[in-house]
Each structure stands twice: as C-alpha cells, then as structure tokens.
Write a protein that holds these residues in place. Structure first.
Motif, PDB file in Angstrom:
ATOM      1  N   PHE A 167     -15.407  34.738   5.561  1.00 41.99           N
ATOM      2  CA  PHE A 167     -16.737  34.330   5.113  1.00 41.99           C
ATOM      3  C   PHE A 167     -17.796  35.333   5.579  1.00 41.99           C
ATOM      4  O   PHE A 167     -17.562  36.097   6.530  1.00 41.99           O
ATOM      5  N   PRO A 168     -18.978  35.311   4.955  1.00 40.98           N
ATOM      6  CA  PRO A 168     -20.053  36.232   5.348  1.00 40.98           C
ATOM      7  C   PRO A 168     -20.882  35.711   6.524  1.00 40.98           C
ATOM      8  O   PRO A 168     -22.041  36.097   6.688  1.00 40.98           O
ATOM      9  N   PHE A 169     -20.321  34.848   7.350  1.00 40.34           N
ATOM     10  CA  PHE A 169     -21.010  34.282   8.513  1.00 40.34           C
ATOM     11  C   PHE A 169     -19.943  33.819   9.507  1.00 40.34           C
ATOM     12  O   PHE A 169     -18.737  33.849   9.208  1.00 40.34           O
ATOM     13  N   GLU A 170     -20.387  33.406  10.665  1.00 31.94           N
ATOM     14  CA  GLU A 170     -19.457  32.902  11.678  1.00 31.94           C
ATOM     15  C   GLU A 170     -19.795  31.469  12.038  1.00 31.94           C
ATOM     16  O   GLU A 170     -20.963  31.076  12.059  1.00 31.94           O
ATOM     17  N   ILE A 171     -18.761  30.707  12.316  1.00 34.77           N
ATOM     18  CA  ILE A 171     -18.897  29.365  12.884  1.00 34.77           C
ATOM     19  C   ILE A 171     -17.945  29.307  14.073  1.00 34.77           C
ATOM     20  O   ILE A 171     -16.757  29.622  13.943  1.00 34.77           O
ATOM     21  N   ASN A 172     -18.480  28.954  15.222  1.00 29.97           N
ATOM     22  CA  ASN A 172     -17.701  28.960  16.470  1.00 29.97           C
ATOM     23  C   ASN A 172     -17.109  30.351  16.729  1.00 29.97           C
ATOM     24  O   ASN A 172     -15.959  30.491  17.167  1.00 29.97           O
ATOM     25  N   GLU A 173     -17.908  31.394  16.421  1.00 26.98           N
ATOM     26  CA  GLU A 173     -17.530  32.795  16.620  1.00 26.98           C
ATOM     27  C   GLU A 173     -16.300  33.193  15.797  1.00 26.98           C
ATOM     28  O   GLU A 173     -15.582  34.122  16.154  1.00 26.98           O
ATOM     29  N   LYS A 174     -16.086  32.516  14.712  1.00 26.72           N
ATOM     30  CA  LYS A 174     -14.982  32.828  13.803  1.00 26.72           C
ATOM     31  C   LYS A 174     -15.528  32.949  12.384  1.00 26.72           C
ATOM     32  O   LYS A 174     -16.419  32.192  11.985  1.00 26.72           O
ATOM     33  N   ASN A 175     -14.985  33.911  11.633  1.00 30.44           N
ATOM     34  CA  ASN A 175     -15.445  34.093  10.259  1.00 30.44           C
ATOM     35  C   ASN A 175     -14.334  34.017   9.215  1.00 30.44           C
ATOM     36  O   ASN A 175     -14.599  34.144   8.012  1.00 30.44           O
ATOM     37  N   THR A 176     -13.110  33.801   9.662  1.00 30.59           N
ATOM     38  CA  THR A 176     -11.992  33.658   8.732  1.00 30.59           C
ATOM     39  C   THR A 176     -11.435  32.242   8.844  1.00 30.59           C
ATOM     40  O   THR A 176     -11.196  31.742   9.944  1.00 30.59           O
ATOM     41  N   GLY A 177     -11.275  31.621   7.681  1.00 28.32           N
ATOM     42  CA  GLY A 177     -10.833  30.235   7.695  1.00 28.32           C
ATOM     43  C   GLY A 177      -9.866  29.906   6.583  1.00 28.32           C
ATOM     44  O   GLY A 177      -9.673  30.677   5.644  1.00 28.32           O
ATOM     45  N   ILE A 178      -9.260  28.752   6.705  1.00 28.53           N
ATOM     46  CA  ILE A 178      -8.368  28.221   5.673  1.00 28.53           C
ATOM     47  C   ILE A 178      -9.121  27.116   4.947  1.00 28.53           C
ATOM     48  O   ILE A 178      -9.610  26.172   5.575  1.00 28.53           O
ATOM     49  N   ILE A 179      -9.203  27.243   3.641  1.00 30.54           N
ATOM     50  CA  ILE A 179      -9.925  26.259   2.846  1.00 30.54           C
ATOM     51  C   ILE A 179      -8.944  25.564   1.913  1.00 30.54           C
ATOM     52  O   ILE A 179      -8.136  26.202   1.241  1.00 30.54           O
ATOM     53  N   SER A 180      -8.989  24.245   1.914  1.00 34.58           N
ATOM     54  CA  SER A 180      -8.102  23.447   1.063  1.00 34.58           C
ATOM     55  C   SER A 180      -8.885  22.263   0.510  1.00 34.58           C
ATOM     56  O   SER A 180      -9.918  21.877   1.075  1.00 34.58           O
ATOM     57  N   TYR A 181      -8.383  21.715  -0.578  1.00 38.03           N
ATOM     58  CA  TYR A 181      -9.106  20.606  -1.212  1.00 38.03           C
ATOM     59  C   TYR A 181      -8.514  19.276  -0.771  1.00 38.03           C
ATOM     60  O   TYR A 181      -7.293  19.062  -0.826  1.00 38.03           O
ATOM     61  N   ASP A 182      -9.389  18.381  -0.319  1.00 37.81           N
ATOM     62  CA  ASP A 182      -8.996  17.045   0.115  1.00 37.81           C
ATOM     63  C   ASP A 182      -9.212  16.082  -1.055  1.00 37.81           C
ATOM     64  O   ASP A 182     -10.333  15.660  -1.320  1.00 37.81           O
ATOM     65  N   ASN A 183      -8.132  15.770  -1.750  1.00 35.40           N
ATOM     66  CA  ASN A 183      -8.238  14.890  -2.922  1.00 35.40           C
ATOM     67  C   ASN A 183      -8.751  13.500  -2.561  1.00 35.40           C
ATOM     68  O   ASN A 183      -9.475  12.874  -3.338  1.00 35.40           O
ATOM     69  N   GLU A 184      -8.378  13.030  -1.401  1.00 37.84           N
ATOM     70  CA  GLU A 184      -8.759  11.672  -1.005  1.00 37.84           C
ATOM     71  C   GLU A 184     -10.271  11.531  -0.847  1.00 37.84           C
ATOM     72  O   GLU A 184     -10.861  10.525  -1.253  1.00 37.84           O
ATOM     73  N   ASN A 185     -10.911  12.559  -0.281  1.00 37.70           N
ATOM     74  CA  ASN A 185     -12.357  12.498  -0.046  1.00 37.70           C
ATOM     75  C   ASN A 185     -13.157  13.295  -1.076  1.00 37.70           C
ATOM     76  O   ASN A 185     -14.388  13.325  -1.006  1.00 37.70           O
ATOM     77  N   SER A 186     -12.444  13.964  -2.007  1.00 36.87           N
ATOM     78  CA  SER A 186     -13.097  14.798  -3.036  1.00 36.87           C
ATOM     79  C   SER A 186     -14.018  15.832  -2.414  1.00 36.87           C
ATOM     80  O   SER A 186     -15.134  16.073  -2.876  1.00 36.87           O
ATOM     81  N   LYS A 187     -13.516  16.465  -1.358  1.00 38.38           N
ATOM     82  CA  LYS A 187     -14.247  17.518  -0.677  1.00 38.38           C
ATOM     83  C   LYS A 187     -13.278  18.618  -0.259  1.00 38.38           C
ATOM     84  O   LYS A 187     -12.068  18.413  -0.220  1.00 38.38           O
ATOM     85  N   TYR A 188     -13.857  19.765   0.077  1.00 37.68           N
ATOM     86  CA  TYR A 188     -13.043  20.848   0.624  1.00 37.68           C
ATOM     87  C   TYR A 188     -12.984  20.704   2.145  1.00 37.68           C
ATOM     88  O   TYR A 188     -13.981  20.388   2.797  1.00 37.68           O
ATOM     89  N   LYS A 189     -11.803  20.966   2.680  1.00 41.47           N
ATOM     90  CA  LYS A 189     -11.608  20.962   4.131  1.00 41.47           C
ATOM     91  C   LYS A 189     -11.475  22.414   4.587  1.00 41.47           C
ATOM     92  O   LYS A 189     -10.706  23.190   4.014  1.00 41.47           O
ATOM     93  N   VAL A 190     -12.228  22.783   5.620  1.00 41.98           N
ATOM     94  CA  VAL A 190     -12.226  24.170   6.081  1.00 41.98           C
ATOM     95  C   VAL A 190     -11.980  24.207   7.591  1.00 41.98           C
ATOM     96  O   VAL A 190     -12.620  23.481   8.351  1.00 41.98           O
ATOM     97  N   ILE A 191     -11.033  25.077   7.992  1.00 43.86           N
ATOM     98  CA  ILE A 191     -10.737  25.269   9.408  1.00 43.86           C
ATOM     99  C   ILE A 191     -10.933  26.750   9.726  1.00 43.86           C
ATOM    100  O   ILE A 191     -10.252  27.604   9.156  1.00 43.86           O
ATOM    101  N   PHE A 192     -11.866  27.050  10.586  1.00 43.01           N
ATOM    102  CA  PHE A 192     -12.135  28.435  10.973  1.00 43.01           C
ATOM    103  C   PHE A 192     -11.140  28.825  12.064  1.00 43.01           C
ATOM    104  O   PHE A 192     -11.156  28.253  13.160  1.00 43.01           O
ATOM    105  N   ILE A 193     -10.267  29.797  11.750  1.00 46.13           N
ATOM    106  CA  ILE A 193      -9.110  30.072  12.610  1.00 46.13           C
ATOM    107  C   ILE A 193      -9.219  31.356  13.425  1.00 46.13           C
ATOM    108  O   ILE A 193      -8.556  31.483  14.462  1.00 46.13           O
ATOM    109  N   SER A 194     -10.018  32.330  12.989  1.00 47.89           N
ATOM    110  CA  SER A 194     -10.054  33.604  13.707  1.00 47.89           C
ATOM    111  C   SER A 194     -11.305  34.400  13.329  1.00 47.89           C
ATOM    112  O   SER A 194     -12.025  34.044  12.395  1.00 47.89           O
ATOM    113  N   LYS A 195     -11.484  35.526  14.045  1.00 48.52           N
ATOM    114  CA  LYS A 195     -12.566  36.444  13.723  1.00 48.52           C
ATOM    115  C   LYS A 195     -11.962  37.742  13.195  1.00 48.52           C
ATOM    116  O   LYS A 195     -11.129  38.367  13.847  1.00 48.52           O
ATOM    117  N   THR A 196     -12.373  38.143  12.009  1.00 47.76           N
ATOM    118  CA  THR A 196     -11.924  39.393  11.411  1.00 47.76           C
ATOM    119  C   THR A 196     -12.980  40.452  11.673  1.00 47.76           C
ATOM    120  O   THR A 196     -14.134  40.310  11.280  1.00 47.76           O
TER     121      THR A 196
END
Length: 309
Positions: A167-196
């Motif tokens: 991503f073009p920003f950081e959250i919790n000092e991380k800017n690379t994340g895994i994005i997946s769609y949560d069908n149950e909540n009709s939203k995207y789920k994002v987990i910021f896993i590392s800094k690139t």
C-alpha cells in the motif's frame, strides 16, 4: 371519287397520332435530361471522392496543448506511473497495447489501491489466528470507488482470491498486507503483515513525461518518453564490484534495438534523465489515453500504446 383516298397521302397525319408522338417526344426529352444530370452528378461525386480534397472527420485531430506541470496532468501521470516502493508495475512498459480487458485481477487491485488512505481501514479489534496480527476492514463501496477511479464504470473484478499487495501508506509500521473478501460481513478483511522497503535493484528503464494534450472529445493524452536499460556493474581482477558500469540503452523492452552502449561509466555519471534528453529523437514513446467520467467529472484510464520512433 376514289374511295381509297387518304389524307396521309398528302402528308397529313391524324390529330390523335400527332398528340401521341408529341407526348412521347417530351417524355423522351425529359428522360434524357434527367439521365444526363444523374450521370453528371455521379461522375462528380466519384471524381471528388478519389481526387478531391480530403477532409478529416476525426475529432481527435483537433487538440489543445496542456501544461505538463498542471495538477490535472500530474495526477493522471502519477496514476499510471504509480510505484509505492520506487518501482513501477511493468504492464504499460512492456505491453504494446493495453486496454481495460487486458488487466488481470491482481493488476486491477494494484492500480486501484493507489487511491486508498490509511483512514479507510477500520481496526476491527480482532486478531488473526494464523498471523496473530490485527484485522482491519475496508468497505466494499470504497473498493468499488478505487476501481472506478482508475478504470471507469465498466470495470469488473473478482473477490474470490486473496491479494498480497503493498500500500502507499503504513499501518503499525507495515505497508504490505493480505486483502481478502469477507462474504459474511460484505467487507474486505486486511492484515498488514510486513514492511516492504524501497526497491534498490538496478533500473531496467527510465521515463520522462513529454507532453499532454486535450482532444476535441474531452479526452486527454499523455506522451511519455522511455529508454530500456541493461545496467551491468563491472568487477576487478578478484571479482569484487567496482564503481564502473556498462550501460546499454535500448528502444524496446526485449532489448533487440540498441541505441547506445556506454562503457566504463561511474555511478555519478549514470544520469538517466540526461540520457533521455540526449537520445530524445530515437527513443520510444508511450501514449496514454484517459476518458472523462461525465458523472463525476473525473478522468479514467482508457488505453496505452507503445510507439517506436
């Protein structure tokens, strides 16, 4: 008196015969005039088509030069040269022609998510079981907004697979994340896993915005100059790298059309913008076309084309 006497013998004709012949003559004359006029018009049209002056009906031939420093132009150029780690995606750089249908699903997310902001991602206060990292959510309407911002309203994309993206920003000092769609909540789920970190690999190309024009139909064209590079650092007798390089400059991505080969230059001499200026007339141009969204008054990517001089 001779019963066989006829007025025709004296050169006279019955009145009815004269009228009939007169009508036929008039009709024949009218037909000849109409036919002659038709043939004249036809000959004129054919001659004019093949030999007359050519007029263009292409509205794109009328254009207005734009200042490449104005915000509208810079925003559009930034959208296609987007490089969150300093290195662009190479789609426009290597593919001769690109339109919406040429993007795969990952590429659509790559270009769309450049418009995302950290504030768009909401902390759910939940922890992912696999990574033990916080889970953030992103509204599906936001993703649609990003997609349509870059690709326009006709864009379609899949939500069925996970996307790992920087991503073009950081959250919790991380800017690379895994994005997946949560069908149950009709939203995207994002987990910021590392800094690139910024990409430090040798450049394989150098670019410069050349010009921008607005066409009669309202669309905008950007023209970008590009050189393709093969940069090799030289070594000393003990195979240790030294500050000398061989830089080969090409017109094409596949390195089949060499422009110039520079031997033994130092890192300080590797000024790629000067190289572009020096070989301006020989290098390649990429033309990007953006169409206007009449509803939102924004421009979206329509096509790109690589053109060698």
């Amino acid at each position: 008196m001779n019963d066989d006497f006829k007025f025709e013998d004296l050169g006279y004709e019955p009145t009815s015969h004269k009228k009939t012949r007169g009508k036929k003559h008039i009709i024949k004359s009218i037909f000849i005039v109409i036919f002659s006029l038709s043939m004249g018009i036809l000959v004129y049209l054919i001659s004019n088509y093949f030999f007359g002056p050519k007029t263009s009906t292409d509205n794109t031939s009328i254009s207005t030069e734009l200042n490449i420093e104005e915000d509208k132009v810079l925003d559009l150029y930034q959208s296609i040269s987007y490089a969150p780690t300093g290195k662009r995606d190479e789609k426009f750089i290597k593919e001769a022609n690109v339109q919406l249908e040429d993007f795969n699903n990952y590429e659509k997310y790559w270009y769309a998510l450049q418009y995302a902001k950290a504030s768009d991602f909401i902390d759910t206060k939940e922890i992912d079981e696999n990574t033990n990292l916080p889970i953030y959510s992103l509204e599906k309407e936001k993703m649609l907004e990003y997609m349509q911002h870059f690709f326009g309203k006709k864009v379609t994309y899949s939500t069925q697979s996970d996307i790992t993206i920087t991503f073009p920003f950081e959250i919790n000092e991380k800017n690379t994340g895994i994005i997946s769609y949560d069908n149950e909540n009709s939203k995207y789920k994002v987990i910021f896993i590392s800094k690139t970190n910024p990409d430090q690999s040798p450049k394989s190309y150098a670019t410069k915005l050349d010009s921008a024009v607005q066409l009669a139909d309202g669309s905008i064209e950007l023209r970008e100059k590009i050189i393709y590079l093969n940069l090799v650092q030289q070594q000393d007798e003990t195979n240790n790298p030294i500050d000398q390089y061989t830089c080969s400059i090409y017109k094409d991505y596949d390195h089949t059309m060499l422009i110039k080969k520079l031997e033994g230059i130092t890192k300080e001499e590797l000024n790629f913008q000067e190289m572009i200026d020096q070989y301006w007339q020989e290098i390649t141009t990429i033309t990007y076309t953006f169409h206007k969204d009449d509803t939102k008054e924004k421009y979206y990517f329509y096509s790109s084309k690589i053109q060698s001089e």
